[in-house]
Design an enzyme around this catalytic site. Sequence first.
Site, PDB file in Angstrom:
ATOM      1  N   VAL A  90       0.856  -1.177   0.000  1.00  0.00           N
ATOM      2  CA  VAL A  90       0.000   0.000   0.000  1.00  0.00           C
ATOM      3  C   VAL A  90       0.899   1.236   0.000  1.00  0.00           C
ATOM      4  CG1 VAL A  90      -1.724   1.318   1.306  1.00  0.00           C
ATOM      5  CG2 VAL A  90      -1.823  -1.188   1.280  1.00  0.00           C
ATOM      6  N   CYS A  91       0.600   2.168  -0.871  1.00  0.00           N
ATOM      7  CA  CYS A  91       1.309   3.441  -0.905  1.00  0.00           C
ATOM      8  C   CYS A  91       2.796   3.183  -1.123  1.00  0.00           C
ATOM      9  CB  CYS A  91       1.000   4.217   0.381  1.00  0.00           C
ATOM     10  SG  CYS A  91       1.383   5.972   0.344  1.00  0.00           S
ATOM     11  N   THR A  92       3.660   3.805  -0.342  1.00  0.00           N
ATOM     12  CA  THR A  92       5.094   3.607  -0.538  1.00  0.00           C
ATOM     13  C   THR A  92       5.586   2.278   0.017  1.00  0.00           C
ATOM     14  OG1 THR A  92       5.598   4.875   1.463  1.00  0.00           O
ATOM     15  CG2 THR A  92       5.614   6.075  -0.662  1.00  0.00           C
TER      16      THR A  92
END
Length: 181
Positions: A90-92
């Site tokens: 998720v995300c970075t």
Amino acid sequence: MEEQDFIGPRDVLGHAERAGAKAQTTLVRPSAPGEVTCFFGTRVTVPTAWEPADADLLIVPGGGDQLIKSPDVLRNLVRAQQAGVIVAGVCTGVMVLSAAGLTAGRPCTTHHLAKAELAAQGGTVIDARVVDDGNLVTAGGVTSGIDLALWMITRECGPSIALSVESIMEYEQRGVVWRSS
């Protein structure tokens, strides 16, 4: 780690379990149980050390830049995927998967501010909130982790449980899930 990146998916999976899905969540740390201080200062007690093959799904949240610098974590991510674990970011958190070599040449996504870096590292960046490439599932920034978890419930347990979770959470999945197959 970013608070929403892990707590959103954990809420989805927890509600799915209550709705009848065979889902159980556990927070894990790479090295040993202990406390984690999140991006905005929230402190979370993590009860379990991570064993690479001890799950069906592993979600790596964003904000864990130190994980990229850990050769053991990166090797264990590869081991987990080779053992049949679906590895998600998720995300970075997707950048951790990239550092492990898991996104090279594969469709994936991440937070919009990291997409150019993900592409430079060999990922085939797709402009979608959730990208499903079988044993690699990635999500864009922050709230898209909720969409990733709802997608995984849809994919693994069926749409009726996912709809039940959406109703309980008063949240509707956003965007189309990009699938490789």
